[in-house]
Design an enzyme around this catalytic site. Structure first.
Site, mmCIF file in Angstrom:
data_model
loop_
_atom_site.group_PDB
_atom_site.id
_atom_site.type_symbol
_atom_site.label_atom_id
_atom_site.label_comp_id
_atom_site.label_asym_id
_atom_site.label_seq_id
_atom_site.Cartn_x
_atom_site.Cartn_y
_atom_site.Cartn_z
ATOM 1 N N ASP A 263 0.823 -1.213 0.000
ATOM 2 C CA ASP A 263 0.000 0.000 0.000
ATOM 3 C C ASP A 263 0.856 1.261 0.000
ATOM 4 O O ASP A 263 0.368 2.342 0.369
ATOM 5 C CB ASP A 263 -0.915 0.012 1.232
ATOM 6 C CG ASP A 263 -2.341 -0.373 0.869
ATOM 7 O OD1 ASP A 263 -2.586 -0.740 -0.291
ATOM 8 O OD2 ASP A 263 -3.215 -0.303 1.747
ATOM 9 N N ASP A 416 -7.970 -6.715 13.532
ATOM 10 C CA ASP A 416 -7.640 -8.041 14.033
ATOM 11 C C ASP A 416 -8.540 -8.425 15.203
ATOM 12 O O ASP A 416 -9.055 -9.547 15.266
ATOM 13 C CB ASP A 416 -6.168 -8.114 14.437
ATOM 14 C CG ASP A 416 -5.734 -6.897 15.258
ATOM 15 O OD1 ASP A 416 -6.601 -6.067 15.593
ATOM 16 O OD2 ASP A 416 -4.540 -6.784 15.549
#
Length: 689
Positions: A263, A416
């Site tokens: 990214d 997460d």
């Protein structure tokens, strides 16, 4: 001259003297020769027959004065160095404010702390004037007893007496009630820590370990298809070692696919990562490079985009590694077999190990905290509850569990933890492997660590708001719901930073100025030391740092409290995601092994006559990396206003504690204030570039 201290007077004062006497010889014939056993011997009674004069006493006084001057010079030099650092940070403008870009809402906490500081200084002024005027009846600790026949000595005396009455009747009850509430939360959290520690001892005593379902080599299905993902963003320092480690995983090449999910918004870094991927692809690794055009959702958006590829349906498991993680070659063989024979298992999480845990004091203190988190919290929750928060990396997921739980969502900065909670609500189980370790890197600067902790403590509160309705309406049992709401979110993510900041950073210094609301000594000393002892047990080599650890954890409470409030009330800073700065450190054996592997692989590649175009592309990238000069980033220190304001508040309270002769309170406030001062001036850890 550094001060030297004479402890001879502590020992028995018998007639036998050890050591040689000092002989003072003077060239002037008018002076006599004198034997001096010690600095005080000249002041002892004079024996008959041994005449002494004033010159001898003057000489002894000069010796003492020389020693005293050396001590004062040493203290003055230390104070001058500290003041020089403060002047460099604050006056000359070398320090950069770490909070200049914050909005008015996020500066609210700073305003509250400054308000308490101004109040403390005003209270201290009153107390000092009262002390020097001899108004000793104003120093009662438990209750205020003012004589009814008190003689008023001027307008200031009248104001001070009125303040004491108002303090005892109105302010003290409020502080006492708030402190009692925080003490209850403190005791509950301490009991939770003790239970977790006992659970860890039981696991070690019984040698409880997760069992492997079936050996891969002996199974009829053989090795399953595994997808490995490496999400990264502008990870110039660590991309090579992470890609190198993952490409050397011991797994059949036709059963493994590596996705490098880049990214990066820096085109130069993109070309470097492409070159690294091309190098390992030519060596036979099944690896692909993927870059998003629309970079939304941070890491969650990156993983979600990668899972949408058509070829992902051919794979059964996905292993995720952040850019600074270096798994051992046998990582998949130690984790994937646990899925065999257990269709309800969704996640196998490995432990983190740190290559730079002894780099500086900051990394040592982080290692203590994370060792307790992994070895105690996650291991106990994994064994007894089959649930814990996913760490975002160094774990293997069953792709079916990810899809049935809703996949990666971009609604929080703790994607997460989000997927772990949703998988748990859908009935999936987790396994934690404490013996499987993956090397990674700790933040070496306080600025990087502070930003990381802000995200780790604001995200859970943001997630709690979003997940609470789903938890309440889910089909899991009552005790699992209680564990999620009370223990997982409230106790360990909200209550801990709340009482730590409120009790030790606000209430304690205020009790120095409102002695009617005094805190007991066991709250300030005994329980915190015992809890720190429990926290440091998983890292026994760190026992010399138990006091700095206790002080630093209280210092970090202001950052954690601010982050908790930000996430709970959906403030702007709760949506920030800043990539943790890394230095790209590796252990020495890893560097030697990597160099040897690279040299062998390159020689083998040249011997086989690899693609000339690929080699030329790599050479061009390396030439650009060497020839193009890059500006060297200047390392700077930052100023943290909240920490500095709290430092002055605690030091002011320490001065007040001297008037009331509270020894333990004074030492705690003094050392904690110095700890806040060092952190506020960015004097812990490495400097940021």
């Amino acid at each position: 001259m550094a001060p030297s201290f004479d402890f001879s007077r502590w020992w028995s004062k018998d007639s036998s003297r050890k050591g040689n006497p000092v002989v003072v010889t003077m060239e002037n014939p008018n002076y006599s020769v004198v034997e001096i056993d010690g600095p005080d011997s000249a002041f002892q009674p004079v024996e008959k027959g041994r005449g002494r004069n004033a010159k001898q006493f003057t000489w002894v006084l000069l010796l003492k004065a020389h020693r005293a001057v050396g001590c004062v010079a040493w203290l003055g030099n230390s104070l001058y160095s500290l003041l020089g650092t403060v002047k460099k940070r604050l006056i000359l403008g070398h320090g950069v404010s770490a909070e200049s870009d914050k909005s008015g809402k996020t500066r609210f906490l700073l305003g509250v702390i400054v308000t308490f500081l101004v109040m403390a200084l005003a209270f201290l002024t009153f107390e000092l004037v009262a002390h020097f005027n001899g108004w000793h009846y104003f120093q009662q600790h438990n209750s205020l007893h003012i004589p009814q026949t008190l003689e008023i000595k001027g307008w200031f005396h009248t104001v001070y007496v009125g303040w004491l009455e108002f303090r005892a009747d109105y302010i003290a009850p409020i502080i006492q009630s708030l402190s009692a509430f925080c003490i209850i939360l403190f005791l509950i959290q301490s009991v939770d820590r003790m239970i977790l520690s006992l659970g860890c001892f039981w696991i070690k005593y019984k040698k409880i370990k997760p069992l492997i379902g079936e050996d891969l080599e002996g199974s009829k299905d053989g090795y399953p298809m595994v997808l490995v993902q490496i999400p990264m963003c502008n990870e110039k320092e660590v991309y090579e070692q992470s890609i190198s480690a993952v490409c050397q995983l011991d797994w059949p090449k036709d059963r493994l696919l590596i996705q490098v999910l880049d990214d990066s918004d820096d085109e130069g870094i993109q070309w470097l990562i492409k070159g690294e991927v091309s190098k390992w692809s030519q060596r036979g690794s099944n690896i692909i490079y993927r870059h998003r055009l629309l970079r939304t959702g941070y890491k969650a958006g990156n993983l979600k985009s990668a899972m949408s590829c058509d070829y992902v349906k051919d794979y059964e498991f996905v292993a995720i590694f952040d850019a600074d993680f270096q798994p051992n070659p046998d990582f998949l063989k130690q984790t994937v077999p646990h899925f065999k024979g257990d269709p309800e298992l969704a996640l196998v999480q490995a432990r983190w190990a740190f290559v730079n845990k002894e780099e500086n004091l900051l990394t040592r203190l982080q290692n203590i905290n994370l060792c307790f988190h992994f070895e105690v919290e996650q291991q106990v929750n994994g064994v007894f509850l089959n649930f814990f928060g996913f760490n975002g990396t160094a774990g293997v997921w069953r792709i079916k569990a990810l899809e049935e739980s809703g996949g990666w969502l971009e609604r929080t900065t703790v994607e997460d933890m989000d997927i772990a909670v949703r998988a748990h609500l859908n009935g999936w189980k987790f396994i934690y492997l404490n013996d499987v370790k993956v090397l990674c890197e700790l933040p070496e600067s306080y600025e990087a660590y502070r930003k990381q902790q802000h995200r780790w403590h604001s995200g859970p509160m943001q997630l709690f708001r979003l997940c609470l309705p789903a938890i309440l309406t889910s089909k899991i049992g009552f005790w699992k719901k209680t564990n999620l709401i009370f223990l997982f979110f409230l106790l360990r993510k909200l209550i801990l930073p709340f009482y730590s900041f409120t009790l030790f950073c606000i209430i304690l210094p205020l009790t120095m100025f409102v002695p009617e609301a005094e805190l007991p000594i066991w709250v300030i000393c005994y329980i915190p030391v015992f809890m720190s002892f429990l926290n440091i047990l998983p890292a026994p080599k760190s026992f010399p740092f138990i006091v700095p650890y206790l002080l630093f954890e209280n210092t970090m409470s202001v950052t954690k409290f601010n982050a908790m409030v930000s996430g709970l009330f959906q403030l702007g800073s709760s949506y920030e995601w800043i990539v943790t700065k890394k230095s790209g450190r590796s252990s020495e054996p890893d560097l030697l092994a990597a160099e040897e592997r690279d040299s062998k692989a390159m020689s083998l590649q040249l011997h086989r006559g690899s693609s000339d175009s690929g080699l030329s592309e790599l050479n061009k990238i390396k030439e650009c990396q060497v020839t193009v000069p890059r500006p060297t980033a200047k390392k700077t220190n930052k100023i943290y206003k909240k920490e500095l304001a709290l430092a002055f508040l605690l030091l002011t309270a320490a001065v007040r504690s001297l008037l009331s002769a509270q020894g333990m309170h004074f030492y705690y406030l003094l050392f904690q204030g110095v700890s806040f001062l060092l952190v506020g001036l960015d004097l812990i850890g490495e400097q940021m570039s």
